[in-house]
Design a protein around this motif. Structure first.
Motif, PDB file in Angstrom:
ATOM      1  N   GLU A 142      68.384  36.299  -8.365  1.00  0.00           N
ATOM      2  CA  GLU A 142      68.435  34.701  -8.357  1.00  0.00           C
ATOM      3  C   GLU A 142      67.736  33.989  -8.115  1.00  0.00           C
ATOM      4  OE1 GLU A 142      71.992  37.245  -7.506  1.00  0.00           O
ATOM      5  OE2 GLU A 142      70.188  37.532  -6.570  1.00  0.00           O
ATOM      6  N   VAL A 143      67.021  34.717  -7.728  1.00  0.00           N
ATOM      7  CA  VAL A 143      65.629  33.496  -7.461  1.00  0.00           C
ATOM      8  C   VAL A 143      64.460  33.858  -8.761  1.00  0.00           C
ATOM      9  CG1 VAL A 143      62.721  33.744  -6.728  1.00  0.00           C
ATOM     10  CG2 VAL A 143      65.164  33.921  -5.236  1.00  0.00           C
ATOM     11  N   ASP A 144      64.412  34.835  -9.497  1.00  0.00           N
ATOM     12  CA  ASP A 144      64.492  34.721 -11.224  1.00  0.00           C
ATOM     13  C   ASP A 144      65.073  33.354 -11.893  1.00  0.00           C
ATOM     14  OD1 ASP A 144      62.355  36.360 -10.452  1.00  0.00           O
ATOM     15  OD2 ASP A 144      63.691  37.760 -10.322  1.00  0.00           O
ATOM     16  N   ALA A 145      65.919  33.570 -11.950  1.00  0.00           N
ATOM     17  CA  ALA A 145      67.078  33.039 -12.933  1.00  0.00           C
ATOM     18  C   ALA A 145      66.981  31.377 -12.226  1.00  0.00           C
ATOM     19  CB  ALA A 145      68.438  33.218 -12.824  1.00  0.00           C
ATOM     20  N   ALA A 146      66.255  31.198 -11.412  1.00  0.00           N
ATOM     21  CA  ALA A 146      66.345  29.256 -10.914  1.00  0.00           C
ATOM     22  C   ALA A 146      64.907  29.322 -11.136  1.00  0.00           C
ATOM     23  CB  ALA A 146      66.802  29.405  -9.451  1.00  0.00           C
ATOM     24  N   THR A 147      63.935  29.906 -10.886  1.00  0.00           N
ATOM     25  CA  THR A 147      62.438  29.897 -11.173  1.00  0.00           C
ATOM     26  C   THR A 147      61.975  30.149 -12.685  1.00  0.00           C
ATOM     27  OG1 THR A 147      62.211  31.752  -9.472  1.00  0.00           O
ATOM     28  CG2 THR A 147      60.332  31.111 -11.277  1.00  0.00           C
ATOM     29  N   ALA A 148      62.925  30.100 -13.627  1.00  0.00           N
ATOM     30  CA  ALA A 148      62.473  30.440 -15.695  1.00  0.00           C
ATOM     31  C   ALA A 148      63.404  28.987 -15.409  1.00  0.00           C
ATOM     32  CB  ALA A 148      63.165  31.321 -16.142  1.00  0.00           C
ATOM     33  N   GLN A 149      64.309  28.610 -14.737  1.00  0.00           N
ATOM     34  CA  GLN A 149      65.411  27.411 -15.025  1.00  0.00           C
ATOM     35  C   GLN A 149      64.179  26.663 -14.646  1.00  0.00           C
ATOM     36  OE1 GLN A 149      69.504  26.458 -13.828  1.00  0.00           O
ATOM     37  NE2 GLN A 149      69.809  25.598 -15.008  1.00  0.00           N
ATOM     38  N   ALA A 150      64.206  26.097 -13.799  1.00  0.00           N
ATOM     39  CA  ALA A 150      62.565  25.313 -12.890  1.00  0.00           C
ATOM     40  C   ALA A 150      61.877  24.884 -13.793  1.00  0.00           C
ATOM     41  CB  ALA A 150      62.497  25.677 -11.680  1.00  0.00           C
ATOM     42  N   ALA A 151      61.248  26.456 -14.286  1.00  0.00           N
ATOM     43  CA  ALA A 151      60.138  25.907 -15.335  1.00  0.00           C
ATOM     44  C   ALA A 151      60.726  25.410 -16.638  1.00  0.00           C
ATOM     45  CB  ALA A 151      59.775  27.479 -15.007  1.00  0.00           C
ATOM     46  N   LYS A 152      61.297  25.681 -17.124  1.00  0.00           N
ATOM     47  CA  LYS A 152      62.264  26.161 -18.177  1.00  0.00           C
ATOM     48  C   LYS A 152      61.793  26.171 -19.295  1.00  0.00           C
ATOM     49  CE  LYS A 152      62.587  20.385 -17.743  1.00  0.00           C
ATOM     50  NZ  LYS A 152      62.559  20.492 -16.022  1.00  0.00           N
ATOM     51  N   VAL A 153      61.538  26.963 -19.491  1.00  0.00           N
ATOM     52  CA  VAL A 153      61.331  29.164 -20.248  1.00  0.00           C
ATOM     53  C   VAL A 153      62.320  30.071 -19.908  1.00  0.00           C
ATOM     54  CG1 VAL A 153      58.423  28.715 -19.148  1.00  0.00           C
ATOM     55  CG2 VAL A 153      60.458  30.695 -18.052  1.00  0.00           C
ATOM     56  N   PRO A 154      62.097  30.601 -20.975  1.00  0.00           N
ATOM     57  CA  PRO A 154      63.567  31.227 -21.653  1.00  0.00           C
ATOM     58  C   PRO A 154      63.557  32.580 -20.459  1.00  0.00           C
ATOM     59  CG  PRO A 154      62.045  31.259 -23.470  1.00  0.00           C
ATOM     60  CD  PRO A 154      61.604  30.201 -22.155  1.00  0.00           C
ATOM     61  N   MET A 155      64.421  33.400 -20.130  1.00  0.00           N
ATOM     62  CA  MET A 155      63.961  33.902 -18.960  1.00  0.00           C
ATOM     63  C   MET A 155      65.711  35.379 -19.827  1.00  0.00           C
ATOM     64  SD  MET A 155      65.053  35.515 -15.688  1.00  0.00           S
ATOM     65  CE  MET A 155      66.393  36.115 -15.014  1.00  0.00           C
ATOM     66  N   ALA A 156      64.591  36.458 -19.271  1.00  0.00           N
ATOM     67  CA  ALA A 156      65.753  37.846 -19.815  1.00  0.00           C
ATOM     68  C   ALA A 156      65.862  38.721 -18.621  1.00  0.00           C
ATOM     69  CB  ALA A 156      64.628  38.288 -20.833  1.00  0.00           C
ATOM     70  N   LEU A 157      67.121  39.023 -18.313  1.00  0.00           N
ATOM     71  CA  LEU A 157      67.434  39.657 -16.870  1.00  0.00           C
ATOM     72  C   LEU A 157      67.755  40.677 -17.041  1.00  0.00           C
ATOM     73  CD1 LEU A 157      68.672  38.864 -14.106  1.00  0.00           C
ATOM     74  CD2 LEU A 157      70.683  38.207 -15.175  1.00  0.00           C
ATOM     75  N   TYR A 158      67.390  41.455 -15.988  1.00  0.00           N
ATOM     76  CA  TYR A 158      66.833  42.848 -16.195  1.00  0.00           C
ATOM     77  C   TYR A 158      67.999  43.258 -15.181  1.00  0.00           C
ATOM     78  CZ  TYR A 158      66.458  48.022 -14.739  1.00  0.00           C
ATOM     79  OH  TYR A 158      66.101  49.295 -14.869  1.00  0.00           O
ATOM     80  N   THR A 159      69.309  44.137 -15.702  1.00  0.00           N
ATOM     81  CA  THR A 159      70.436  43.488 -14.740  1.00  0.00           C
ATOM     82  C   THR A 159      70.678  45.580 -13.765  1.00  0.00           C
ATOM     83  OG1 THR A 159      71.187  45.119 -16.149  1.00  0.00           O
ATOM     84  CG2 THR A 159      72.000  42.772 -16.961  1.00  0.00           C
ATOM     85  N   ARG A 160      69.641  46.009 -13.579  1.00  0.00           N
ATOM     86  CA  ARG A 160      69.826  46.836 -12.563  1.00  0.00           C
ATOM     87  C   ARG A 160      68.904  46.852 -11.327  1.00  0.00           C
ATOM     88  NH1 ARG A 160      70.245  52.470 -16.434  1.00  0.00           N
ATOM     89  NH2 ARG A 160      71.482  52.473 -17.658  1.00  0.00           N
ATOM     90  N   GLY A 161      68.611  45.404 -11.155  1.00  0.00           N
ATOM     91  CA  GLY A 161      67.359  45.366 -10.288  1.00  0.00           C
ATOM     92  C   GLY A 161      68.417  44.428  -8.704  1.00  0.00           C
ATOM     93  N   PHE A 162      67.934  43.607  -8.348  1.00  0.00           N
ATOM     94  CA  PHE A 162      68.404  43.131  -7.130  1.00  0.00           C
ATOM     95  C   PHE A 162      69.962  42.586  -6.788  1.00  0.00           C
ATOM     96  CE2 PHE A 162      64.487  45.075  -4.812  1.00  0.00           C
ATOM     97  CZ  PHE A 162      64.612  45.937  -4.949  1.00  0.00           C
ATOM     98  N   ARG A 163      70.131  41.880  -8.368  1.00  0.00           N
ATOM     99  CA  ARG A 163      71.399  41.135  -8.418  1.00  0.00           C
ATOM    100  C   ARG A 163      72.537  41.284  -7.697  1.00  0.00           C
ATOM    101  NH1 ARG A 163      74.501  41.404 -11.633  1.00  0.00           N
ATOM    102  NH2 ARG A 163      74.088  43.375 -12.304  1.00  0.00           N
ATOM    103  N   LYS A 164      72.997  40.236  -7.113  1.00  0.00           N
ATOM    104  CA  LYS A 164      73.883  40.447  -6.567  1.00  0.00           C
ATOM    105  C   LYS A 164      75.478  39.253  -7.172  1.00  0.00           C
ATOM    106  CE  LYS A 164      71.417  40.298  -1.895  1.00  0.00           C
ATOM    107  NZ  LYS A 164      70.705  39.465  -2.366  1.00  0.00           N
ATOM    108  N   THR A 165      74.986  38.525  -8.289  1.00  0.00           N
ATOM    109  CA  THR A 165      75.690  37.348  -8.617  1.00  0.00           C
ATOM    110  C   THR A 165      76.215  38.301  -9.679  1.00  0.00           C
ATOM    111  OG1 THR A 165      74.449  35.202  -7.527  1.00  0.00           O
ATOM    112  CG2 THR A 165      76.193  35.185  -9.422  1.00  0.00           C
ATOM    113  N   PRO A 166      77.079  38.184 -10.450  1.00  0.00           N
ATOM    114  CA  PRO A 166      77.682  37.944 -11.494  1.00  0.00           C
ATOM    115  C   PRO A 166      76.498  37.590 -12.237  1.00  0.00           C
ATOM    116  CG  PRO A 166      79.898  37.550 -10.003  1.00  0.00           C
ATOM    117  CD  PRO A 166      78.202  37.166  -9.502  1.00  0.00           C
ATOM    118  N   VAL A 167      76.580  38.365 -13.823  1.00  0.00           N
ATOM    119  CA  VAL A 167      75.244  38.063 -14.959  1.00  0.00           C
ATOM    120  C   VAL A 167      75.871  36.939 -15.711  1.00  0.00           C
ATOM    121  CG1 VAL A 167      74.393  38.846 -17.136  1.00  0.00           C
ATOM    122  CG2 VAL A 167      74.904  40.265 -15.181  1.00  0.00           C
TER     123      VAL A 167
END
Length: 220
Positions: free
Chosen positions: A168-193
Motif C-alpha cells: 500500500e505504501v508503494d502504491a501511494a508513493t507511485a501515485q503521489a510521484a505521478k509515475v506508473p506502478m508495477a505491483l508485485y503481488t507476492r509481497g506484503f500487500r494486505k489490500t486487494p490488488v
C-alpha cells in the motif's frame, strides 16, 4: 533514457525472519513478550521508527520519547548485520539482469535505513545493480511522500520511470510521484490488488521486462 525504481522489502527481498529476530531481541530487552512474525511483517513498510511505534503499541505500552529512542537504538544496532535469513524472491535477480542488459537505469527506494540497506544488498550480491538510492533516514521525507522517488529520478537522471513495489505504501508513493506502478503481488500487500493504484501487476519476475518496455519504454 528510462529507469526502473524498486522498493526493497517485500518486493525484491523477504527479510521478515531477520526483522522479526531484531524485534524479538529488542522486546525481550524491555522485558516484553515476542510478537509473531506475521504481526511484525504487518509493521514493515513505513520505516523503522513506525515499526518501533507499532511494537510498543502492540505490547500495550505508552510510546514515550525515551522508550522509543532506547528501543530504536537497540533494534538498529542489531539490524545493521541482520542478514542470515533474508532471501531474494525467485526470479528477481534475472529480472534485474535483463533490465540492465536492455539499458535501463535502476534505482532503489526504501524506507529501510541506509546502513542495513547496503548490508543486506552486499550480502545478497544486489548492490551492483543500482545506480541511485533513497533511504528511510535520508534528508527527505519517507515514502509514501514522493520526495524519495524524485530524489532517485534526479540522480539517474531519466525521462521515463517505472516504480516497482508490493505494498500500500508503494502504491501511494507511485501515485503521489505521478509515475506508473508495477505491483508485485507476492509481497506484503494486505489490500486487494484491484483497490490499489497500479498500471500493471505481476507475480512472476520474468514478466517485468515486458511491463517496463510498455510503461517506461527506452528511447529508440
Amino acid at each position: 533514457m528510462s529507469g526502473v525504481v524498486f522498493d526493497l522489502d517485500g518486493t525484491l527481498i523477504d527479510a521478515t525472519l531477520d526483522i522479526h529476530a531484531c524485534a524479538t531481541e529488542m522486546l525481550e530487552a524491555e522485558g516484553l513478550a515476542p510478537l509473531s512474525p506475521e504481526t511484525i511483517q504487518g509493521f514493515v513498510g513505513n520505516g523503522l521508527g513506525k515499526l518501533i511505534t507499532h511494537c510498543i503499541e502492540a505490547s500495550g505500552l505508552e510510546d514515550s520519547p525515551a522508550r522509543h529512542k532506547r528501543m530504536y537504538d537497540r533494534f538498529h544496532a542489531r539490524y545493521e548485520t541482520a542478514v542470515e535469513h533474508t532471501v531474494v524472491f525467485p526470479g528477481a535477480v534475472d529480472a534485474l539482469e535483463a533490465l540492465k542488459a536492455e539499458g535501463y537505469r535502476l534505482g532503489l527506494c526504501t524506507n529501510k535505513p541506509e546502513g542495513p540497506t547496503h548490508g543486506v544488498l552486499r550480502h545478497l550480491g544486489l548492490e551492483r545493480y543500482f545506480d541511485a538510492f533513497a533511504y528511510g533516514d535520508g534528508p527527505y521525507p519517507r515514502k509514501p511522500d514522493p520526495a524519495p522517488v524524485r530524489h532517485i529520478i534526479d540522480q539517474l537522471p531519466v525521462r521515463r520511470v517505472l516504480y516497482v513495489g508490493d505494498s500500500e505504501v508503494d502504491a501511494a508513493t507511485a501515485q503521489a510521484a505521478k509515475v506508473p506502478m508495477a505491483l508485485y503481488t507476492r509481497g506484503f500487500r494486505k489490500t486487494p490488488v484491484e483497490e490499489l493504484y497500479h498500471d500493471a501487476h505481476f507475480d512472476d519476475w520474468s514478466e517485468l521486462p515486458a511491463i517496463a518496455a510498455r510503461l517506461a519504454p527506452r528511447p529508440e
